[in-house]
Every structure is written in structure tokens, then in C-alpha cells.
Scaffold this motif. Structure first.
Motif, mmCIF file in Angstrom:
data_model
loop_
_atom_site.group_PDB
_atom_site.id
_atom_site.type_symbol
_atom_site.label_atom_id
_atom_site.label_comp_id
_atom_site.label_asym_id
_atom_site.label_seq_id
_atom_site.Cartn_x
_atom_site.Cartn_y
_atom_site.Cartn_z
ATOM 1 N N ASP A 13 51.870 54.199 41.776
ATOM 2 C CA ASP A 13 51.308 55.191 40.847
ATOM 3 C C ASP A 13 50.413 54.537 39.784
ATOM 4 O OD1 ASP A 13 52.778 57.025 42.122
ATOM 5 O OD2 ASP A 13 54.269 57.341 40.535
ATOM 6 N N GLN A 14 50.615 53.237 39.555
ATOM 7 C CA GLN A 14 49.895 52.585 38.462
ATOM 8 C C GLN A 14 48.466 52.306 38.895
ATOM 9 O OE1 GLN A 14 52.067 49.161 37.120
ATOM 10 N NE2 GLN A 14 53.781 50.405 36.418
ATOM 11 N N ARG A 15 47.551 52.727 38.064
ATOM 12 C CA ARG A 15 46.149 52.591 38.470
ATOM 13 C C ARG A 15 45.276 52.420 37.235
ATOM 14 N NH1 ARG A 15 44.612 52.985 43.284
ATOM 15 N NH2 ARG A 15 42.383 53.012 43.684
ATOM 16 N N VAL A 16 44.526 51.353 37.182
ATOM 17 C CA VAL A 16 43.564 51.138 36.098
ATOM 18 C C VAL A 16 42.183 51.154 36.729
ATOM 19 C CG1 VAL A 16 42.735 49.495 34.363
ATOM 20 C CG2 VAL A 16 45.194 49.754 34.744
ATOM 21 N N GLU A 17 41.293 51.930 36.158
ATOM 22 C CA GLU A 17 39.916 51.938 36.664
ATOM 23 C C GLU A 17 39.098 50.917 35.881
ATOM 24 O OE1 GLU A 17 38.757 53.280 39.294
ATOM 25 O OE2 GLU A 17 40.467 54.584 39.778
ATOM 26 N N LEU A 98 42.472 26.985 40.210
ATOM 27 C CA LEU A 98 42.780 27.563 38.899
ATOM 28 C C LEU A 98 42.339 29.016 38.904
ATOM 29 C CD1 LEU A 98 41.110 24.766 36.690
ATOM 30 C CD2 LEU A 98 43.539 24.921 37.319
ATOM 31 N N VAL A 99 43.079 29.857 38.186
ATOM 32 C CA VAL A 99 42.631 31.240 37.966
ATOM 33 C C VAL A 99 42.802 31.552 36.485
ATOM 34 C CG1 VAL A 99 42.942 33.683 38.515
ATOM 35 C CG2 VAL A 99 43.406 31.952 40.276
ATOM 36 N N LEU A 100 41.724 31.989 35.858
ATOM 37 C CA LEU A 100 41.815 32.512 34.486
ATOM 38 C C LEU A 100 41.837 34.033 34.609
ATOM 39 C CD1 LEU A 100 39.625 29.740 34.003
ATOM 40 C CD2 LEU A 100 40.904 30.222 31.928
ATOM 41 N N PRO A 101 43.000 34.660 34.318
ATOM 42 C CA PRO A 101 43.177 36.084 34.611
ATOM 43 C C PRO A 101 42.960 36.942 33.370
ATOM 44 C CG PRO A 101 45.309 35.056 34.236
ATOM 45 C CD PRO A 101 44.255 34.040 33.854
ATOM 46 N N TRP A 102 41.720 37.277 33.102
ATOM 47 C CA TRP A 102 41.413 38.015 31.876
ATOM 48 C C TRP A 102 41.448 39.515 32.157
ATOM 49 C CZ3 TRP A 102 36.830 34.136 31.229
ATOM 50 C CH2 TRP A 102 37.329 32.923 30.721
ATOM 51 N N HIS A 103 42.703 39.998 32.454
ATOM 52 C CA HIS A 103 42.867 41.393 32.905
ATOM 53 C C HIS A 103 42.244 42.398 31.958
ATOM 54 C CE1 HIS A 103 45.751 39.739 35.636
ATOM 55 N NE2 HIS A 103 46.563 39.373 34.662
ATOM 56 N N ASP A 104 42.475 42.179 30.640
ATOM 57 C CA ASP A 104 42.037 43.204 29.689
ATOM 58 C C ASP A 104 40.520 43.361 29.667
ATOM 59 O OD1 ASP A 104 44.626 43.740 29.133
ATOM 60 O OD2 ASP A 104 44.684 42.715 27.196
ATOM 61 N N MET A 105 39.818 42.374 30.175
ATOM 62 C CA MET A 105 38.355 42.472 30.267
ATOM 63 C C MET A 105 37.915 42.805 31.689
ATOM 64 S SD MET A 105 37.467 39.086 28.088
ATOM 65 C CE MET A 105 35.737 39.479 27.792
ATOM 66 N N HIS A 106 38.905 43.013 32.562
ATOM 67 C CA HIS A 106 38.609 43.251 33.984
ATOM 68 C C HIS A 106 37.769 42.104 34.534
ATOM 69 C CE1 HIS A 106 39.002 47.736 32.705
ATOM 70 N NE2 HIS A 106 40.158 47.106 32.706
ATOM 71 N N ARG A 107 38.201 40.894 34.185
ATOM 72 C CA ARG A 107 37.496 39.698 34.638
ATOM 73 C C ARG A 107 38.487 38.675 35.159
ATOM 74 N NH1 ARG A 107 32.934 38.526 29.878
ATOM 75 N NH2 ARG A 107 31.522 40.169 30.599
ATOM 76 N N GLN A 108 38.051 37.868 36.092
ATOM 77 C CA GLN A 108 38.773 36.645 36.423
ATOM 78 C C GLN A 108 37.749 35.566 36.764
ATOM 79 O OE1 GLN A 108 41.248 36.631 39.969
ATOM 80 N NE2 GLN A 108 39.748 37.714 41.203
ATOM 81 N N VAL A 109 38.163 34.328 36.502
ATOM 82 C CA VAL A 109 37.378 33.167 36.928
ATOM 83 C C VAL A 109 38.270 32.342 37.834
ATOM 84 C CG1 VAL A 109 36.138 31.087 36.206
ATOM 85 C CG2 VAL A 109 36.052 33.142 34.776
ATOM 86 N N GLN A 191 34.499 46.507 38.641
ATOM 87 C CA GLN A 191 33.570 47.633 38.515
ATOM 88 C C GLN A 191 34.210 48.895 39.070
ATOM 89 O OE1 GLN A 191 31.121 47.383 36.671
ATOM 90 N NE2 GLN A 191 30.312 45.305 36.745
ATOM 91 N N ALA A 192 33.553 50.019 38.842
ATOM 92 C CA ALA A 192 34.081 51.303 39.300
ATOM 93 C C ALA A 192 34.216 51.320 40.819
ATOM 94 C CB ALA A 192 33.147 52.432 38.859
ATOM 95 N N ASN A 193 35.166 52.083 41.287
ATOM 96 C CA ASN A 193 35.384 52.291 42.727
ATOM 97 C C ASN A 193 35.775 51.011 43.456
ATOM 98 O OD1 ASN A 193 34.593 55.019 42.400
ATOM 99 N ND2 ASN A 193 32.446 54.363 42.425
ATOM 100 N N ARG A 194 36.344 50.047 42.698
ATOM 101 C CA ARG A 194 36.723 48.741 43.277
ATOM 102 C C ARG A 194 35.500 48.071 43.930
ATOM 103 N NH1 ARG A 194 40.805 49.731 40.144
ATOM 104 N NH2 ARG A 194 42.852 50.048 41.095
ATOM 105 N N PHE A 195 34.322 48.356 43.385
ATOM 106 C CA PHE A 195 33.067 47.840 43.931
ATOM 107 C C PHE A 195 32.529 46.812 42.942
ATOM 108 C CE2 PHE A 195 29.269 48.969 46.632
ATOM 109 C CZ PHE A 195 29.948 48.843 47.824
ATOM 110 N N HIS A 196 33.232 45.683 42.906
ATOM 111 C CA HIS A 196 33.086 44.726 41.807
ATOM 112 C C HIS A 196 31.881 43.806 41.964
ATOM 113 C CE1 HIS A 196 37.116 46.187 41.398
ATOM 114 N NE2 HIS A 196 37.529 45.551 42.480
#
Ligand code: FMN
Ligand code: PXP
Length: 223
Positions: A13-17, A98-109, A191-196
Motif C-alpha cells: 500500500d505504501q507509495r511515494v510518487e 557504494l550507495v548514497l541513498p538520498w530518499h528525501d530528494m528522490h536521488r541516489q548515487v 521522476q513521475a511514473n517511475r520514469f526516472h
């Protein structure tokens, strides 16, 4: 997924756009790109230097969080215990991710590269800059080894404190840094629609200086 009694069974049920930040274009070289993103992460993320370190060895893959303590064109540096599980794994196979998981910015490196120990001078300098309690803890800990109890840990801590009561705590020789020299680094913007947006820089499987634009090819990847 079928057990309605458990809240964990309903995670679907959990979904973040994603997508509020707009589209991203590739930068000139990975160092400039990373520097820009890190500055933005610093302004928005509580501990932007917490990153996943994945190792591979004969015993299989493993992963844990460590703190990024410096980035320069040579790579990404963190500090740890060389005799820990990760230290032994890196000794067996220096290829790491390495993964930098910047979830709150919807970013990862994501970074792939080769880990090598920092010089003793670099490890000494960073160890000396840590709070005294962390220095004592590093000396008192056989990181990743079984220990009988919390009481045994406190006793080990107290022994180190007593030993160096009126002195600086020296860096234990099994504690120090690694620098990960990258040959692949990917910047991901949700990005929107999981079209990153995904941009991957590669240096022909050989580590290269992050700011040497000529050493890297860049490609956009499908999400
Ligand atoms: C936010 C965070 C930061 C951490 N930073 C470090 C670190 O910089 N160095 C380190 O050795 N362990 C760090 N740890 C602990 C590691 O995740 C791990 O538990 C420990 O290094 C033992 O890993 P190993 O048994 O795979 O060697 C951190 C844990 C967390 C949650
Ligand atoms: C076991 C361990 N070692 C080292 C570090 C890095 O800490 P510092 O910022 O003090 O170098 C951490 C951070 O959580 C840690 O848990």
C-alpha cells in the motif's frame, strides 16, 4: 502479502510518487556533478554522508552503512577497523560498491570501484580529529567479533581510558581509512511514473580521476 493480521503484510500500500524536482541533465564530469548534488543533499538530508558499502568475497556479498568522510578526485574515503568483517572482505577482494541513498530528494548515487587503504598519515590525522570517546571506543572494540556482554564492553572501554588517562589516545594500527577509486558512478533522479533520469559515467573499468572529464564516458540509462 496474504496475512491481513500483520501490518508488514500490507507494505504494497505504501507509495511515494517522485518527480517534483524536475528533470536532470548530465554534468561535465562526475566530480562536478557529485559536488553539486552533495551540496544540495547537505542542505536537505540529515546525514547525507551515511552510505551503503557493499563488499564481495568468497563468502558472498555483504553490505553495511559507513560514513563518507571525504571526496576528492581520487575517490570516496571512509574509516573503519581493518580486522572487521568488511576489512577482511576487502582484503580478499578490493572491488566494492557504494550507495548514497538520498530518499528525501528522490536521488541516489551509486559507485563501483576499488578500495585501497589510506596512508597511515591520513588515518592518523582523521583519528586525531575524532572525539576522545570515539577514539577510546575504537581501541576497545574488536569490531565484528563476538563479545560476552555489554558489561564486558564497558570494562574494555574503561581499561583503555585508564591506560591513556593523561595522554592522547593513539590510533590503533588496525583502524584506518579506505579510499574507493571509482570506475563507474551513476546519478539517479526519481521522476513521475517511475520514469526516472539515470546518468552513468564509466572509465573503461579502470579507476580514473573524478574530475578528468576526458577519462569518462557518460550515458543515459532507461529507468
Ligand atoms: C549511520 C551509520 C554510520 C556508520 N558509520 C560507520 C563507519 O563510518 N565506520 C564503521 O566502521 N562502521 C560504521 N557503522 C557501523 C557499520 O554499519 C557496521 O555495523 C560495522 O562497521 C561492522 O560492519 P562489518 O561487520 O560488516 O565489518 C555505521 C552504522 C550506521 C548505521
Ligand atoms: C563503529 C563505527 N566506527 C566509525 C564510525 C564513524 O564515526 P566518526 O564520525 O566518529 O568517525 C561510526 C559511525 O556510526 C561507527 O558506528
Amino acid at each position: 502479502m496474504t496475512d491481513d493480521r500483520s501490518p508488514l503484510s500490507r507494505l504494497s500500500d505504501q507509495r511515494v510518487e517522485y518527480g517534483a524536482r524536475g528533470e536532470v541533465a548530465a554534468g561535465t564530469d562526475p566530480f562536478t556533478f557529485f559536488s553539486q548534488w552533495y551540496a544540495e543533499a547537505q542542505a536537505e538530508i540529515r546525514e547525507p554522508n551515511a552510505m551503503l558499502l557493499a563488499t564481495a568475497s568468497d563468502s558472498g556479498p555483504d553490505a553495511r552503512i559507513v560514513l563518507l568522510k571525504g571526496v576528492d578526485p581520487a575517490g570516496f574515503t571512509f574509516f573503519t577497523n581493518y580486522t572487521s568483517a568488511k576489512g577482511l572482505q576487502i582484503a580478499a577482494d578490493a572491488r566494492v560498491a557504494l550507495v548514497l541513498p538520498w530518499h528525501d530528494m528522490h536521488r541516489q548515487v551509486r559507485v563501483q570501484g576499488i578500495a585501497t587503504r589510506t596512508s597511515a598519515a591520513v588515518s592518523d590525522e582523521y583519528f586525531a580529529a575524532r572525539p576522545r570517546g570515539a577514539q577510546v571506543g575504537a581501541r576497545a572494540s574488536h569490531q565484528s567479533q563476538p563479545v560476552d556482554s555489554r558489561a564486558a564492553m564497558h570494562a574494555a572501554f574503561d581499561r583503555v581510558e585508564a591506560e591513556f588517562a593523561d595522554a592522547e589516545v593513539p590510533r590503533p594500527e588496525q583502524w584506518g581509512g579506505y579510499t574507493v577509486a571509482p570506475h563507474r558512478i551513476e546519478f539517479w533522479q526519481g521522476q513521475a511514473n517511475r520514469f526516472h533520469d539515470r546518468f552513468v559515467y564509466e572509465s573503461a573499468d579502470r579507476p580514473a580521476a573524478l574530475d578528468d572529464a576526458a577519462a569518462w564516458t557518460v550515458a543515459r540509462l532507461d529507468p
